[in-house]
Design a protein around this motif. Structure first.
Motif, PDB file in Angstrom:
ATOM      1  N   GLY A  24       4.775  11.009   2.613  1.00  0.00           N
ATOM      2  CA  GLY A  24       3.988  10.073   1.822  1.00  0.00           C
ATOM      3  C   GLY A  24       3.267   9.057   2.682  1.00  0.00           C
ATOM      4  N   LEU A  25       3.950   8.555   3.725  1.00  0.00           N
ATOM      5  CA  LEU A  25       3.287   7.637   4.650  1.00  0.00           C
ATOM      6  C   LEU A  25       2.115   8.320   5.342  1.00  0.00           C
ATOM      7  CD1 LEU A  25       6.288   5.821   6.424  1.00  0.00           C
ATOM      8  CD2 LEU A  25       4.652   4.829   4.808  1.00  0.00           C
ATOM      9  N   GLY A  26       2.327   9.578   5.762  1.00  0.00           N
ATOM     10  CA  GLY A  26       1.254  10.294   6.435  1.00  0.00           C
ATOM     11  C   GLY A  26       0.073  10.535   5.522  1.00  0.00           C
ATOM     12  N   ALA A  27       0.346  10.890   4.265  1.00  0.00           N
ATOM     13  CA  ALA A  27      -0.746  11.134   3.323  1.00  0.00           C
ATOM     14  C   ALA A  27      -1.538   9.861   3.061  1.00  0.00           C
ATOM     15  CB  ALA A  27      -0.177  11.685   2.013  1.00  0.00           C
ATOM     16  N   ALA A  28      -0.862   8.711   3.101  1.00  0.00           N
ATOM     17  CA  ALA A  28      -1.537   7.423   2.897  1.00  0.00           C
ATOM     18  C   ALA A  28      -2.157   6.896   4.178  1.00  0.00           C
ATOM     19  CB  ALA A  28      -0.544   6.404   2.344  1.00  0.00           C
ATOM     20  N   ARG A  29      -2.025   7.620   5.274  1.00  0.00           N
ATOM     21  CA  ARG A  29      -2.531   7.208   6.586  1.00  0.00           C
ATOM     22  C   ARG A  29      -1.977   5.837   6.994  1.00  0.00           C
ATOM     23  NH1 ARG A  29      -4.107  11.207   9.851  1.00  0.00           N
ATOM     24  NH2 ARG A  29      -5.632  12.585   8.858  1.00  0.00           N
ATOM     25  N   ILE A  30      -0.688   5.683   6.805  1.00  0.00           N
ATOM     26  CA  ILE A  30       0.000   4.458   7.221  1.00  0.00           C
ATOM     27  C   ILE A  30       0.899   4.808   8.393  1.00  0.00           C
ATOM     28  CG2 ILE A  30       1.623   2.650   6.561  1.00  0.00           C
ATOM     29  CD1 ILE A  30       0.669   3.005   3.686  1.00  0.00           C
ATOM     30  N   THR A  40       0.831  -1.200   0.000  1.00  0.00           N
ATOM     31  CA  THR A  40       0.000   0.000   0.000  1.00  0.00           C
ATOM     32  C   THR A  40       0.866   1.251   0.000  1.00  0.00           C
ATOM     33  OG1 THR A  40      -1.751  -1.162   1.213  1.00  0.00           O
ATOM     34  CG2 THR A  40      -1.801   1.247   1.222  1.00  0.00           C
ATOM     35  N   ALA A  41       1.894   1.256   0.834  1.00  0.00           N
ATOM     36  CA  ALA A  41       2.803   2.406   0.861  1.00  0.00           C
ATOM     37  C   ALA A  41       3.493   2.586  -0.496  1.00  0.00           C
ATOM     38  CB  ALA A  41       3.841   2.215   1.965  1.00  0.00           C
ATOM     39  N   ARG A  42       3.888   1.482  -1.109  1.00  0.00           N
ATOM     40  CA  ARG A  42       4.560   1.566  -2.413  1.00  0.00           C
ATOM     41  C   ARG A  42       3.613   2.112  -3.480  1.00  0.00           C
ATOM     42  NH1 ARG A  42       9.060  -0.478  -4.923  1.00  0.00           N
ATOM     43  NH2 ARG A  42       8.821  -0.995  -7.147  1.00  0.00           N
ATOM     44  N   GLU A  43       2.356   1.653  -3.453  1.00  0.00           N
ATOM     45  CA  GLU A  43       1.382   2.136  -4.430  1.00  0.00           C
ATOM     46  C   GLU A  43       1.071   3.612  -4.248  1.00  0.00           C
ATOM     47  OE1 GLU A  43      -0.105   0.685  -7.087  1.00  0.00           O
ATOM     48  OE2 GLU A  43       1.366  -0.917  -6.763  1.00  0.00           O
ATOM     49  N   ARG A  44       1.229   4.119  -3.011  1.00  0.00           N
ATOM     50  CA  ARG A  44       0.948   5.531  -2.735  1.00  0.00           C
ATOM     51  C   ARG A  44       2.174   6.414  -2.929  1.00  0.00           C
ATOM     52  NH1 ARG A  44      -3.830   6.250   0.188  1.00  0.00           N
ATOM     53  NH2 ARG A  44      -3.375   8.473  -0.053  1.00  0.00           N
ATOM     54  N   GLY A  45       3.230   5.842  -3.506  1.00  0.00           N
ATOM     55  CA  GLY A  45       4.390   6.641  -3.864  1.00  0.00           C
ATOM     56  C   GLY A  45       5.545   6.606  -2.897  1.00  0.00           C
ATOM     57  N   VAL A  46       5.429   5.867  -1.815  1.00  0.00           N
ATOM     58  CA  VAL A  46       6.534   5.754  -0.863  1.00  0.00           C
ATOM     59  C   VAL A  46       7.533   4.735  -1.403  1.00  0.00           C
ATOM     60  CG1 VAL A  46       7.171   5.242   1.529  1.00  0.00           C
ATOM     61  CG2 VAL A  46       4.959   6.304   1.013  1.00  0.00           C
ATOM     62  N   ARG A  47       8.803   5.027  -1.268  1.00  0.00           N
ATOM     63  CA  ARG A  47       9.845   4.139  -1.785  1.00  0.00           C
ATOM     64  C   ARG A  47      10.010   2.949  -0.841  1.00  0.00           C
ATOM     65  NH1 ARG A  47      13.208   7.775  -2.365  1.00  0.00           N
ATOM     66  NH2 ARG A  47      12.661   8.422  -4.476  1.00  0.00           N
ATOM     67  N   VAL A  48       9.441   1.812  -1.241  1.00  0.00           N
ATOM     68  CA  VAL A  48       9.439   0.582  -0.455  1.00  0.00           C
ATOM     69  C   VAL A  48       9.880  -0.566  -1.360  1.00  0.00           C
ATOM     70  CG1 VAL A  48       8.029  -1.032   0.909  1.00  0.00           C
ATOM     71  CG2 VAL A  48       7.583   1.419   1.018  1.00  0.00           C
ATOM     72  N   PRO A  49      10.751  -1.466  -0.901  1.00  0.00           N
ATOM     73  CA  PRO A  49      11.161  -2.602  -1.741  1.00  0.00           C
ATOM     74  C   PRO A  49       9.957  -3.447  -2.142  1.00  0.00           C
ATOM     75  CG  PRO A  49      12.591  -2.404   0.165  1.00  0.00           C
ATOM     76  CD  PRO A  49      11.460  -1.459   0.390  1.00  0.00           C
ATOM     77  N   PRO A  50       9.929  -3.947  -3.408  1.00  0.00           N
ATOM     78  CA  PRO A  50       8.805  -4.775  -3.850  1.00  0.00           C
ATOM     79  C   PRO A  50       8.672  -6.049  -3.012  1.00  0.00           C
ATOM     80  CG  PRO A  50      10.167  -4.092  -5.707  1.00  0.00           C
ATOM     81  CD  PRO A  50      10.915  -3.724  -4.469  1.00  0.00           C
ATOM     82  N   VAL A  51       7.426  -6.417  -2.755  1.00  0.00           N
ATOM     83  CA  VAL A  51       7.134  -7.647  -2.024  1.00  0.00           C
ATOM     84  C   VAL A  51       6.962  -8.769  -3.042  1.00  0.00           C
ATOM     85  CG1 VAL A  51       5.546  -8.813  -0.460  1.00  0.00           C
ATOM     86  CG2 VAL A  51       6.059  -6.386  -0.141  1.00  0.00           C
ATOM     87  N   LEU A  52       7.710  -9.865  -2.879  1.00  0.00           N
ATOM     88  CA  LEU A  52       7.651 -10.993  -3.796  1.00  0.00           C
ATOM     89  C   LEU A  52       6.839 -12.158  -3.249  1.00  0.00           C
ATOM     90  CD1 LEU A  52      11.381 -11.030  -4.977  1.00  0.00           C
ATOM     91  CD2 LEU A  52       9.445  -9.808  -5.977  1.00  0.00           C
TER      92      LEU A  52
END
Length: 793
Positions: free
Chosen positions: A368-374, A313-325
């Motif tokens: 970005g995390l705050g905007a995504a409410r994460i 969710t964080a990655r989809e909202r633009g936060v730089r997070v490693p892809p989950v495989l």
């Protein structure tokens, strides 16, 4: 999972397949078990000391003891697990299996349980069922001796507790089922009553938990082969697996390479982390008010999925997070796999590398995390990675929460600001946070820039540089152009102050015993009095808890009851040595350090005092009405030893006041006292504060009644309660009347004027004041000395 700096201590399961050699760890949960077990054992001890059987215990005994004789052989066989020979057999089996630590724990726990059992039998002196009128059916020849506690039950419980960390969850359940069966078998054969068995189980539980706390318990460690099997089973085969050189909480990180050449970061979840234990988590919720420092309660598969969802969710909202495989879990095994980022953590960077440009990029990701409410809930420097291009990545979403509220997001901001301030200049961190997040976001995070609002790992780091947080808070206030209210710091009490206060306490205790004509308080305790004294201890503890709940409702931030309880104790200790102004300063600093804004922290103490005054007035009025209705408050006589008691109270008061004068002589000017009534709290919160304050005072009166009955007092309950609550109202409204020495003497005089013998009045008041004033004040002073650098001073 990222490079978390937290190394959790927990129970593992080394008998699971594919595990490596376990390492020993100590966990505070075991100490919690020891304390809880001792408290429950104390209650059982008080009941056993009565010398009378309840109908319930008799019925339970008959229900089990009357079972048919045909089950005797299997019951007798299981019962031998509580025999001393079983200890050596099981320890020998463990040693032959090369589980030497398990063998050691079995021997030590069983030996300690046997010793405690012997002492308990001699102290309580309760007969076995054969010597009591319960109609016992003796299925075997019962040896002589006392019944409380059951030695077989104690040994069986000690063995089950000691062996638990070395067993899988299923085998632990079997071990405890066998231990409980041993206890039931002792009732069946007619050797023990149910309370004897319960006491034995508690003794064994305490013994095993104490051994675990002293020597540590094993931690589950998976091997590379075990991780490879899991990955292949879940459809992502990998090669070159090896443990990652990072510490992790409730998981085990590995590195590897996928079949297509991608580098992997594999987080293997611990199948049975100690901090998932409901007792440990419940205690943390009560004391701390948050469990973000411990693992989740959901199943392993659900934990893996929740972490993956938060990261994606964080990655989809633009936060730089490693892809989950991969995120998968089943049969007690689970893992989360992400692409490995070629990066270093902020924790490993030098201060020169933490530039303003880098901080700006970091705060962009946090925004970005705050905007995504994460809410990340573990956003420390070790969980922010910086790649070769200088771009930050957010990792480790194991405790993350999607759809979080603004307060949770603000705590993330405060957590990362503090963690970064330990690695760079606080003014740089404050400037970059305001520039990158905006004034409103940082202002919302201000209340969380306090030690008690931060995670355990950040608080641990702050102990090495205790001024960093103060500097960060000061710079943040400056950058936001907000006034900072700073409460004065109390200077440590000197030797002369402590000597004077201790002399005043000694005057009270020695003087009242001399005037009462007794050589000691315990000499006045009758056989049945121990139950009353036990009740007094329990009621005094609960009364403090009620006061903590009242204080919690008066503070402009929802704090844990345990923290408010500690604040109450520390405030009492400070007031004893520094006087009432010192108590007010310490309380204000505690609330401030717990996340209450400085202005509200100054008001909180006065709000609590106002609520206590109203509560005391309500309880005093009700108790006087009840006493008058009984016709018990109309007969008074001249109190015994009036002059001697007055001289004693005056001497003690002067000594304590002299000690407080020594502390004030070197103390800075205290903050101006600010009136803060209850009006701003609203009707519901006012009712809560006053109601819980009234409950606390009513419980104190009950503790006085129990203490008087414990030493043979004869004044009726309603009269004792009325006298105390009226005096308590004076002590709150006019603090000088409740000062050490004066409070004890005024209570003794009132009780003797109502017909209480001087001896029992002195002894009862000593016990009562020890439980409700002196012991809490001393404990609060010790807490302040031990935790001052962590909390508020």
């Amino acid at each position: 999972m990222g490079a978390s700096t937290i190394t959790s201590v927990r129970r593992g399961a080394p008998l699971l397949p594919g595990t490596g050699r376990p390492a020993a760890h100590r966990h505070p949960g075991d100490l919690l078990r020891v304390g809880l077990g001792i408290a429950l054992l104390g209650l059982a001890f008080l009941v056993a000391r009565r010398g009378q059987l309840s109908i319930f215990e008799t019925d339970v005994f008959r229900l089990i003891n009357d079972l048919p004789a045909l089950i005797y052989v299997p019951v007798w066989t299981v019962m031998q697990l509580g025999n001393g020979m079983a200890v050596f057999v099981l320890a020998g089996v463990a040693a032959l299996a090369r589980r030497f630590r398990m063998a050691r724990d079995l021997l030590l726990a069983a030996g300690l349980a046997s010793l405690a059992t012997t002492l308990a039998k001699a102290w309580v002196g309760r007969e076995r069922p054969g010597g009591l009128p319960v109609g016992a059916v003796l299925h075997e020849a019962i040896l002589g001796g006392n019944g409380f506690v059951s030695g077989h039950s104690a040994v069986a419980a000690a063995l089950a507790t000691a062996a638990a960390p070395y067993l899988s969850r299923r085998l632990r359940r079997v071990a405890w089922a066998l231990a409980l069966t041993v206890g039931l078998a002792r009732i069946y054969v007619g050797a023990h009553l149910p309370l004897d068995v319960l006491g034995g189980l508690l003794v064994g539980w305490i013994s095993g938990s104490l051994v675990h706390y002293v020597f540590g318990v094993p931690r589950w460690e998976p091997t590379a082969a075990h991780v490879a099997d899991l990955l292949a089973r879940f459809g992502l085969p990998a090669q070159q697996l090896r443990p990652a050189a990072v510490h992790a909480r409730s998981s085990h990180p590995f590195l590897g390479t996928a079949a297509d050449g991608r580098r992997l970061f594999i987080k293997v979840l611990d199948p049975d982390p100690f901090d998932r234990d409901w007792l440990y988590r419940g205690a943390r919720m009560l004391v701390v008010g948050d469990v973000k420092d411990v693992g989740a309660l959901a199943s392993l598969g659900r934990q893996a999925v929740d972490e993956a969802v938060a990261a994606m969710t964080a990655r989809e909202r633009g936060v730089r997070v490693p892809p989950v495989l991969l995120a998968r879990g089943t049969d007690g095994r689970a893992l989360v796999v992400q692409e490995l980022v070629d990066a270093r953590s902020l924790e490993s960077l030098s201060p020169q590398e933490i530039t303003a440009d880098l901080l700006g990029r970091v705060w962009e990701q946090v925004a970005g995390l705050g905007a995504a409410r994460i809410a990340h809930r573990d956003l420390v420097a070790s969980n922010v990675l910086v790649d070769r291009a200088g771009d930050p990545w957010i990792v480790d979403f194991g405790n993350a929460e999607t759809g979080a509220d603004a307060d949770a997001v603000a705590r993330d901001v405060a957590e990362l600001m503090t963690s970064l301030a330990l690695r760079s200049a606080p003014e740089v961190i404050a400037d970059s946070a305001v520039a990158g997040l905006g004034r409103d976001v940082v202002t919302h995070a201000l209340p969380s820039l306090e030690p008690l609002s931060l995670s355990a790992v950040t608080r641990a780091e702050l102990r090495t540089e205790p001024t960093r947080l103060d500097d960060l808070r000061r710079e943040t206030y400056r950058r936001l152009a907000l006034p900072e209210t700073e409460l004065p710091r109390l200077q440590p009490a000197g030797v002369l102050a402590w000597l004077a206060v201790l002399a005043g306490a000694a005057t009270v205790f020695v003087g009242l015993q001399a005037i009462g004509g007794t050589t000691g308080v315990l000499a006045e305790v009758e056989f049945e009095g121990w139950r009353w004294l036990g009740a007094a201890v329990a009621i005094a503890f609960v009364s403090r808890a009620a006061a903590a709940v009242a204080a919690r409702s008066a503070v402009d931030r929802r704090l844990a009851v345990g923290r408010m309880y500690a604040a109450d104790l520390v405030t009492a200790g400070a007031a004893l040595v520094h006087g009432r102004p010192g108590g007010r300063v310490v309380a204000g600093r505690y609330y401030e350090r717990a996340g209450v804004l400085p202005g509200s922290a100054v008001h909180a103490y006065e709000r609590i005092r106002s609520g206590t005054t109203l509560g005391a007035a309500a309880v005093a009025a009700a108790s006087v009405v009840l006493a008058l209705a009984d016709g018990r408050l109309t007969t008074w006589r001249y109190p015994d030893s009036l002059l001697a008691l007055a001289a004693l109270g005056s001497t003690a008061f002067l000594l304590v006041s002299l000690g407080q004068a020594f502390t004030r002589r070197h103390a800075p000017a205290s903050a101006a006292r600010q009136r803060a009534g209850l009006r701003r709290l609203g009707g519901r919160r006012i009712a809560t504060v006053v109601g819980w304050s009234a409950a606390a005072i009513a419980l104190e009166a009950a503790a006085l009644v129990a203490a008087l009955h414990g030493v043979g007092g004869h004044v009726p309950v309603t009269v004792s309660a009325a006298v105390y609550t009226v005096l308590r109202l004076f002590w709150v409204a006019l603090p000088a009347t409740g000062a050490p020495g004066i409070a004890e003497v005024s209570l003794v005089l009132a009780l003797t004027a109502l017909g209480e013998p001087l001896t029992s009045a002195c002894a009862g008041v000593l016990v009562f004041r020890l439980l409700t004033f002196w012991a809490p004040a001393v404990l609060g002073s010790l807490l302040a000395a031990r935790f001052a650098h962590r909390l508020f001073l």
